[in-house]
Design an enzyme around this catalytic site. Structure first.
Site, PDB file in Angstrom:
ATOM      1  N   ASN A 149       4.637  -3.246  12.577  1.00 11.87           N
ATOM      2  CA  ASN A 149       3.722  -3.760  11.561  1.00 11.87           C
ATOM      3  C   ASN A 149       4.260  -3.410  10.180  1.00 11.87           C
ATOM      4  O   ASN A 149       4.226  -2.251   9.775  1.00 11.87           O
ATOM      5  CB  ASN A 149       2.333  -3.134  11.771  1.00 11.87           C
ATOM      6  CG  ASN A 149       1.332  -3.550  10.705  1.00 11.87           C
ATOM      7  OD1 ASN A 149       1.620  -4.407   9.867  1.00 11.87           O
ATOM      8  ND2 ASN A 149       0.160  -2.941  10.733  1.00 11.87           N
TER       9      ASN A 149
ATOM     10  N   CYS B  99      -3.052  -4.529   4.001  1.00  8.96           N
ATOM     11  CA  CYS B  99      -1.923  -5.363   4.447  1.00  8.96           C
ATOM     12  C   CYS B  99      -1.954  -6.780   3.886  1.00  8.96           C
ATOM     13  O   CYS B  99      -1.126  -7.606   4.278  1.00  8.96           O
ATOM     14  CB  CYS B  99      -1.897  -5.420   5.972  1.00  8.96           C
ATOM     15  SG  CYS B  99      -1.670  -3.811   6.729  1.00  8.96           S
TER      16      CYS B  99
ATOM     17  N   GLU C  66       0.841  -1.198   0.000  1.00 10.84           N
ATOM     18  CA  GLU C  66       0.000   0.000   0.000  1.00 10.84           C
ATOM     19  C   GLU C  66       0.878   1.250   0.000  1.00 10.84           C
ATOM     20  O   GLU C  66       0.406   2.355   0.238  1.00 10.84           O
ATOM     21  CB  GLU C  66      -0.952  -0.002   1.198  1.00 10.84           C
ATOM     22  CG  GLU C  66      -0.281   0.011   2.550  1.00 10.84           C
ATOM     23  CD  GLU C  66      -1.293   0.254   3.658  1.00 10.84           C
ATOM     24  OE1 GLU C  66      -2.079  -0.655   3.917  1.00 10.84           O
ATOM     25  OE2 GLU C  66      -1.294   1.351   4.234  1.00 10.84           O
TER      26      GLU C  66
ATOM     27  N   SER D  97      -7.119  -4.393   5.607  1.00 10.24           N
ATOM     28  CA  SER D  97      -8.267  -3.539   5.907  1.00 10.24           C
ATOM     29  C   SER D  97      -9.053  -3.282   4.643  1.00 10.24           C
ATOM     30  O   SER D  97      -8.527  -3.266   3.543  1.00 10.24           O
ATOM     31  CB  SER D  97      -7.790  -2.220   6.500  1.00 10.24           C
ATOM     32  OG  SER D  97      -7.261  -2.441   7.779  1.00 10.24           O
TER      33      SER D  97
ATOM     34  N   HIS E 168      -1.585 -11.930  10.543  1.00 12.08           N
ATOM     35  CA  HIS E 168      -1.178 -10.539  10.329  1.00 12.08           C
ATOM     36  C   HIS E 168      -1.010  -9.872  11.692  1.00 12.08           C
ATOM     37  O   HIS E 168      -1.754 -10.151  12.627  1.00 12.08           O
ATOM     38  CB  HIS E 168      -2.230  -9.806   9.488  1.00 12.08           C
ATOM     39  CG  HIS E 168      -1.950  -8.333   9.401  1.00 12.08           C
ATOM     40  ND1 HIS E 168      -0.766  -7.834   8.921  1.00 12.08           N
ATOM     41  CD2 HIS E 168      -2.688  -7.252   9.784  1.00 12.08           C
ATOM     42  CE1 HIS E 168      -0.784  -6.515   8.986  1.00 12.08           C
ATOM     43  NE2 HIS E 168      -1.934  -6.131   9.512  1.00 12.08           N
TER      44      HIS E 168
ATOM     45  N   THR F 180     -11.415  -0.941  14.120  1.00 15.12           N
ATOM     46  CA  THR F 180     -10.475  -1.805  13.374  1.00 15.12           C
ATOM     47  C   THR F 180     -10.372  -3.194  14.013  1.00 15.12           C
ATOM     48  O   THR F 180      -9.810  -4.097  13.402  1.00 15.12           O
ATOM     49  CB  THR F 180      -9.053  -1.187  13.333  1.00 15.12           C
ATOM     50  OG1 THR F 180      -8.599  -1.003  14.678  1.00 15.12           O
ATOM     51  CG2 THR F 180      -9.036   0.146  12.612  1.00 15.12           C
TER      52      THR F 180
ATOM     53  N   LYS G 152      -0.690  -7.597  20.154  1.00 15.00           N
ATOM     54  CA  LYS G 152      -1.807  -8.198  20.904  1.00 15.00           C
ATOM     55  C   LYS G 152      -2.850  -8.879  20.028  1.00 15.00           C
ATOM     56  O   LYS G 152      -3.348  -9.953  20.374  1.00 15.00           O
ATOM     57  CB  LYS G 152      -2.490  -7.102  21.729  1.00 15.00           C
ATOM     58  CG  LYS G 152      -1.865  -6.957  23.094  1.00 15.00           C
ATOM     59  CD  LYS G 152      -2.827  -6.360  24.091  1.00 15.00           C
ATOM     60  CE  LYS G 152      -2.265  -6.527  25.492  1.00 15.00           C
ATOM     61  NZ  LYS G 152      -2.856  -5.611  26.451  1.00 15.00           N
TER      62      LYS G 152
END
Lengths: 351, 132
Positions: A268, A113, A81, A298, A236, A203, A241
């Protein structure tokens, strides 16, 4: 005919910034952020690195590990992206730099992603239909986070390349995949905008968790497998967490999760995230072991793959740098150098 | 746009260190030469891909950078003797100027070399980094 991975390569830039340093600039409590996101530091691209340079490095390592003639590559897809150009493909530069031109097809992919795993699926189709001998799928990013936004603690740089082929000299083979896709506006970047926007807590449950868990469950139902059948799971990693929580909800334990979880140390890496974690598992896995790989993009979608490690892994593993090569040593930079490298301010050019 | 075409012609050299070699005297040329200055008419020039590994022969640290490179200063420019035999002038990256040493082993990496302004073509090519 088994379709699988003939070679893989990874590239992570040399520079890191710690959560403490970003929090210092914005007056935040670093411990709360580290605890909340389960991240310690992230990889930062050098001033002369972008998605194309990262893709080329990863692809060159993948070719070296595969030991193939690059002119036999029939397709290259670069998922990102953060392609440097809006119009002009990253894939053509990669193709030229690894010596695969001119008899091949090439294109860039974008799906937040998960564009890299979408590229793997395309290559699986082309190889399975015997339209190409080898296809290269790359997931790479130099992701953007607005100054002061909570994304700034995680948005990192890195990438991985996978050469997909068929036959007997596979590192690992795909048992199958299952994708779960809906129109969910959890995170986006409009054309011409330098930084993405996101829906905060939105999200999580309706986006990341719904899609990753549904894709993983869908695949296990399709194949008749359960978490106990897998030695590893790689998801991913938008932070440290989310993947642990999603894997736990699916019924996986920390022994299955920890090898593929790199976000706490590199951040990330967006399109590279699950694919770099997957590479770290391949760096350590034994023939016969089984891996569940689940990406997330996303917008939103997840691709889940069931992968079985093959005998060629032991012979090919050390023909290119392992993921651990890129984790240490690295150079820690402060926020001012980070801002300069990420071009967060304009540099005056005197006449 | 003329710069883009000029750069495009040199993509094999910039991306993949493609030089030439005279098979009569085994001398390697980078950038490529198409007539061997040693063997002249008796020479036989062939394409030759250098493998990108070498040793740093000498270097300078640039503190006053030319336009377009200001944000990278201080940076290192060095001369690298490639294992194949040719020498290249190149930027040494991912290396603190205080850590650079003559004789250090280096390898080629793929990096952004320059760009034609914010809306122009981005030029990619080789730079070198310490072997780790």
């Amino acid at each position: 005919m088994k379709i699988g991975i003939v070679g893989y390569g990874v590239y992570i830039p040399h520079y890191r910034i710690k959560v403490e340093e970003i929090a210092r600039v914005w007056g935040k409590n670093p411990e709360a952020i580290k605890d909340g996101l389960l991240i310690e530091e992230k990889a930062v691209p050098g001033p002369d690195e972008d998605t194309i340079t990262i893709s080329v490095e990863a692809a060159r390592y993948a070719v070296a590990r595969a030991g193939i003639d690059p002119t036999e590559i029939g397709a290259i897809y670069v998922g990102s992206e953060s392609h440097p150009y809006s119009v002009k493909p990253s894939a053509t530069t990669v193709a030229e730099a690894i010596g695969a031109t001119p008899a091949l097809t090439a294109a860039d992919y974008e799906f937040a992603c998960k564009a890299g795993t979408a590229a793997i699926q395309t290559c699986m189709g082309l190889v399975g239909a015997k339209l190409v001998k080898y296809g290269v799928a790359i997931g790479a990013d130099v992701s953007q986070g607005a100054p002061g936004d909570e994304l700034e603690y995680t948005t990192a740089a890195g990438g991985a390349a996978y050469i997909i082929g068929a036959g007997d000299s596979l590192i690992a083979n795909f048992e199958g995949f299952f994708s779960f896709t809906t129109d969910t506006p959890d995170f986006w970047r409009r054309d011409g905008q330098p930084y993405p926007r996101h829906g905060g807590r939105f999200t999580g449950k309706p986006a990341y968790f719904k899609h990753t868990i549904s894709a993983a469950k869908g695949l296990m139902e399709k194949l008749g497998t359960t978490p106990k059948d897998y030695n590893y799971i790689v998801l991913h990693q938008p932070n440290g967490k989310f993947p642990i929580r999603a894997a736990s909800e699916l019924g996986f334990n920390m022994d299955q999760i920890k090898t593929g979880l790199l976000c706490p140390k590199i951040g990330n890496t967006y399109s590279g995230s699950s694919l770099i974690g997957f590479a770290n598992v391949l760096d350590k896995a034994k023939p016969g072991e089984k891996i569940l790989l689940v990406s997330f993009g996303s917008g939103a979608g997840s691709d889940a793959f069931s992968v079985v490690v093959d005998d060629s892994i032991d012979q090919k593993r050390n023909k290119a740098p392992l993921v651990s090569h890129f984790l240490n040593p690295c150079v820690y930079i402060d926020y001012a150098i980070y801002a300069k490298y990420k071009q967060k301010f304009k540099v005056a050019t005197l006449p | 746009m003329a710069a883009a075409a000029r750069f495009w012609r040199k993509i094999p050299q910039r991306y993949n260190l493609i030089g030439t070699k005279c098979s009569a005297c085994n001398k390697v040329y980078f950038p490529p030469r198409y007539i061997c200055p040693v063997c002249r008419r008796a020479g036989k020039i062939e394409e030759f891909k250098l493998d990108g590994k070498g040793e740093l022969v000498t270097y300078a640290v640039i503190y006053i950078a030319p336009r377009g490179f200001e944000s990278q200063a201080p940076y290192i420019i060095g001369i690298v003797e490639l294992d194949g035999g040719a020498r290249v002038t190149t930027q040494i990256v991912d290396c603190d100027p205080k850590d650079v040493e003559i004789g250090m082993p280096v390898k080629a990496v793929f990096r952004k070399v320059n760009e034609d302004g914010e809306s122009g073509v981005i030029y990619y090519g080789y730079k070198f980094t310490p072997m780790r």
